[in-house]
Design a protein around this motif. Structure first.
Motif, PDB file in Angstrom:
ATOM      1  N   PRO A 280       0.825  -1.212   0.000  1.00  0.00           N
ATOM      2  CA  PRO A 280       0.000   0.000   0.000  1.00  0.00           C
ATOM      3  C   PRO A 280       0.854   1.254   0.000  1.00  0.00           C
ATOM      4  O   PRO A 280       1.757   1.414   0.823  1.00  0.00           O
ATOM      5  CB  PRO A 280      -0.799  -0.131   1.296  1.00  0.00           C
ATOM      6  CG  PRO A 280      -0.856  -1.589   1.568  1.00  0.00           C
ATOM      7  CD  PRO A 280       0.454  -2.132   1.085  1.00  0.00           C
ATOM      8  N   GLY A 281       0.574   2.141  -0.946  1.00  0.00           N
ATOM      9  CA  GLY A 281       1.285   3.407  -1.009  1.00  0.00           C
ATOM     10  C   GLY A 281       2.682   3.339  -1.568  1.00  0.00           C
ATOM     11  O   GLY A 281       3.411   4.331  -1.551  1.00  0.00           O
ATOM     12  N   LYS A 282       3.070   2.172  -2.075  1.00  0.00           N
ATOM     13  CA  LYS A 282       4.433   2.021  -2.594  1.00  0.00           C
ATOM     14  C   LYS A 282       4.408   1.571  -4.047  1.00  0.00           C
ATOM     15  O   LYS A 282       3.387   1.111  -4.553  1.00  0.00           O
ATOM     16  CB  LYS A 282       5.208   1.006  -1.751  1.00  0.00           C
ATOM     17  CG  LYS A 282       5.448   1.440  -0.316  1.00  0.00           C
ATOM     18  CD  LYS A 282       6.365   0.473   0.395  1.00  0.00           C
ATOM     19  CE  LYS A 282       6.673   0.945   1.817  1.00  0.00           C
ATOM     20  NZ  LYS A 282       7.587   0.010   2.518  1.00  0.00           N
ATOM     21  N   GLU A 283       5.558   1.712  -4.674  1.00  0.00           N
ATOM     22  CA  GLU A 283       5.699   1.260  -6.048  1.00  0.00           C
ATOM     23  C   GLU A 283       5.830  -0.266  -6.085  1.00  0.00           C
ATOM     24  O   GLU A 283       6.233  -0.898  -5.108  1.00  0.00           O
ATOM     25  CB  GLU A 283       6.954   1.887  -6.669  1.00  0.00           C
ATOM     26  CG  GLU A 283       6.904   3.395  -6.787  1.00  0.00           C
ATOM     27  CD  GLU A 283       5.889   3.842  -7.817  1.00  0.00           C
ATOM     28  OE1 GLU A 283       5.155   4.821  -7.551  1.00  0.00           O
ATOM     29  OE2 GLU A 283       5.820   3.207  -8.883  1.00  0.00           O
TER      30      GLU A 283
ATOM     31  N   THR B 117       3.564  -7.643   3.648  1.00  0.00           N
ATOM     32  CA  THR B 117       2.179  -7.411   3.246  1.00  0.00           C
ATOM     33  C   THR B 117       2.129  -6.635   1.936  1.00  0.00           C
ATOM     34  O   THR B 117       2.730  -5.564   1.812  1.00  0.00           O
ATOM     35  CB  THR B 117       1.426  -6.649   4.336  1.00  0.00           C
ATOM     36  OG1 THR B 117       1.341  -7.467   5.501  1.00  0.00           O
ATOM     37  CG2 THR B 117       0.032  -6.267   3.878  1.00  0.00           C
ATOM     38  N   ALA B 118       1.440  -7.198   0.948  1.00  0.00           N
ATOM     39  CA  ALA B 118       1.384  -6.589  -0.376  1.00  0.00           C
ATOM     40  C   ALA B 118       0.480  -7.432  -1.265  1.00  0.00           C
ATOM     41  O   ALA B 118       0.105  -8.550  -0.908  1.00  0.00           O
ATOM     42  CB  ALA B 118       2.781  -6.506  -0.999  1.00  0.00           C
ATOM     43  N   VAL B 119       0.183  -6.884  -2.417  1.00  0.00           N
ATOM     44  CA  VAL B 119      -0.400  -7.684  -3.496  1.00  0.00           C
ATOM     45  C   VAL B 119       0.762  -8.250  -4.301  1.00  0.00           C
ATOM     46  O   VAL B 119       1.649  -7.503  -4.720  1.00  0.00           O
ATOM     47  CB  VAL B 119      -1.316  -6.842  -4.401  1.00  0.00           C
ATOM     48  CG1 VAL B 119      -1.853  -7.700  -5.543  1.00  0.00           C
ATOM     49  CG2 VAL B 119      -2.463  -6.249  -3.592  1.00  0.00           C
TER      50      VAL B 119
ATOM     51  N   GLY C  90      -2.761 -10.714  -9.587  1.00  0.00           N
ATOM     52  CA  GLY C  90      -2.351 -10.402  -8.222  1.00  0.00           C
ATOM     53  C   GLY C  90      -3.114 -11.177  -7.182  1.00  0.00           C
ATOM     54  O   GLY C  90      -4.295 -11.491  -7.365  1.00  0.00           O
ATOM     55  N   THR C  91      -2.443 -11.466  -6.081  1.00  0.00           N
ATOM     56  CA  THR C  91      -3.067 -12.126  -4.943  1.00  0.00           C
ATOM     57  C   THR C  91      -2.591 -11.423  -3.676  1.00  0.00           C
ATOM     58  O   THR C  91      -1.414 -11.109  -3.541  1.00  0.00           O
ATOM     59  CB  THR C  91      -2.734 -13.633  -4.918  1.00  0.00           C
ATOM     60  OG1 THR C  91      -3.454 -14.278  -3.856  1.00  0.00           O
ATOM     61  CG2 THR C  91      -1.246 -13.909  -4.778  1.00  0.00           C
ATOM     62  N   GLN C  92      -3.510 -11.164  -2.771  1.00  0.00           N
ATOM     63  CA  GLN C  92      -3.209 -10.386  -1.579  1.00  0.00           C
ATOM     64  C   GLN C  92      -2.561 -11.256  -0.501  1.00  0.00           C
ATOM     65  O   GLN C  92      -3.077 -12.326  -0.164  1.00  0.00           O
ATOM     66  CB  GLN C  92      -4.486  -9.758  -1.021  1.00  0.00           C
ATOM     67  CG  GLN C  92      -4.302  -9.002   0.288  1.00  0.00           C
ATOM     68  CD  GLN C  92      -3.539  -7.707   0.113  1.00  0.00           C
ATOM     69  OE1 GLN C  92      -3.825  -6.932  -0.805  1.00  0.00           O
ATOM     70  NE2 GLN C  92      -2.569  -7.452   0.981  1.00  0.00           N
ATOM     71  N   VAL C  93      -1.469 -10.759   0.030  1.00  0.00           N
ATOM     72  CA  VAL C  93      -0.816 -11.388   1.177  1.00  0.00           C
ATOM     73  C   VAL C  93      -0.807 -10.374   2.310  1.00  0.00           C
ATOM     74  O   VAL C  93      -0.322  -9.259   2.148  1.00  0.00           O
ATOM     75  CB  VAL C  93       0.628 -11.817   0.841  1.00  0.00           C
ATOM     76  CG1 VAL C  93       1.355 -12.275   2.101  1.00  0.00           C
ATOM     77  CG2 VAL C  93       0.616 -12.924  -0.196  1.00  0.00           C
ATOM     78  N   THR C  94      -1.368 -10.761   3.436  1.00  0.00           N
ATOM     79  CA  THR C  94      -1.410  -9.894   4.604  1.00  0.00           C
ATOM     80  C   THR C  94      -0.781 -10.617   5.782  1.00  0.00           C
ATOM     81  O   THR C  94      -1.201 -11.726   6.127  1.00  0.00           O
ATOM     82  CB  THR C  94      -2.854  -9.497   4.952  1.00  0.00           C
ATOM     83  OG1 THR C  94      -3.459  -8.863   3.817  1.00  0.00           O
ATOM     84  CG2 THR C  94      -2.878  -8.536   6.126  1.00  0.00           C
ATOM     85  N   VAL C  95       0.229  -9.978   6.366  1.00  0.00           N
ATOM     86  CA  VAL C  95       0.939 -10.565   7.496  1.00  0.00           C
ATOM     87  C   VAL C  95       0.668  -9.711   8.729  1.00  0.00           C
ATOM     88  O   VAL C  95       1.011  -8.525   8.758  1.00  0.00           O
ATOM     89  CB  VAL C  95       2.449 -10.651   7.230  1.00  0.00           C
ATOM     90  CG1 VAL C  95       3.147 -11.372   8.384  1.00  0.00           C
ATOM     91  CG2 VAL C  95       2.719 -11.374   5.918  1.00  0.00           C
ATOM     92  N   SER C  96       0.050 -10.306   9.716  1.00  0.00           N
ATOM     93  CA  SER C  96      -0.279  -9.575  10.935  1.00  0.00           C
ATOM     94  C   SER C  96       0.834  -9.725  11.970  1.00  0.00           C
ATOM     95  O   SER C  96       1.492 -10.757  12.040  1.00  0.00           O
ATOM     96  CB  SER C  96      -1.597 -10.082  11.509  1.00  0.00           C
ATOM     97  OG  SER C  96      -1.479 -11.444  11.880  1.00  0.00           O
TER      98      SER C  96
END
Length: 121
Positions: free
Chosen positions: A39-42, A89-91, A114-120
């Motif tokens: 999010p918010g990055k290149e 965490t990124a797509v 794309g597939t979403q990866v979220t690391v808590s």
């Protein structure tokens, strides 16, 4: 067509395995890569593998934790992600190069959705 899958929500320190199934292309002739966009990055390069699977390349932040591999019989490239961190965490996107040798940025002609990866934490 490139179809990425395997993303999800995982706790820090956990693992995920991404897959990218390729159809409609001569998969075994071309290098494959994984990229990600936080999010918010290149978008950034994560890993690449040459046409035969004999050579791989990784961005420094994932070396020793991620492993890219491919199965040319199944037209699939994988990204095994271990010891995941919140900053992972990124797509995640898979891409097919227009060449067989390793490339980091240029020469990627085809992209998956794309597939979403979220690391808590």
């Amino acid at each position: 067509q490139l179809q990425a899958s395997g993303g999800g929500l995982v706790q820090a320190g956990g693992s995920l395995r991404l897959s990218c199934a390729v159809s409609g292309r001569t998969f075994s002739s071309y290098a494959m890569g994984w990229f990600r966009r936080a999010p918010g990055k290149e978008r950034e390069f994560v890993a690449a593998i040459n046409w035969s699977g004999s050579s791989t390349d990784y961005t420094d932040s994932v070396k020793g934790r991620f492993t890219i591999s491919r199965d040319n019989a199944e037209n699939t490239v994988y990204l095994q992600m271990n010891s995941l961190k919140p900053e992972d965490t990124a797509v995640y996107f898979c891409a097919m190069a227009a060449v067989g040798y390793l490339v980091r940025h240029s020469s990627y002609a085809f992209w998956g959705q794309g597939t979403q990866v979220t690391v808590s934490s």
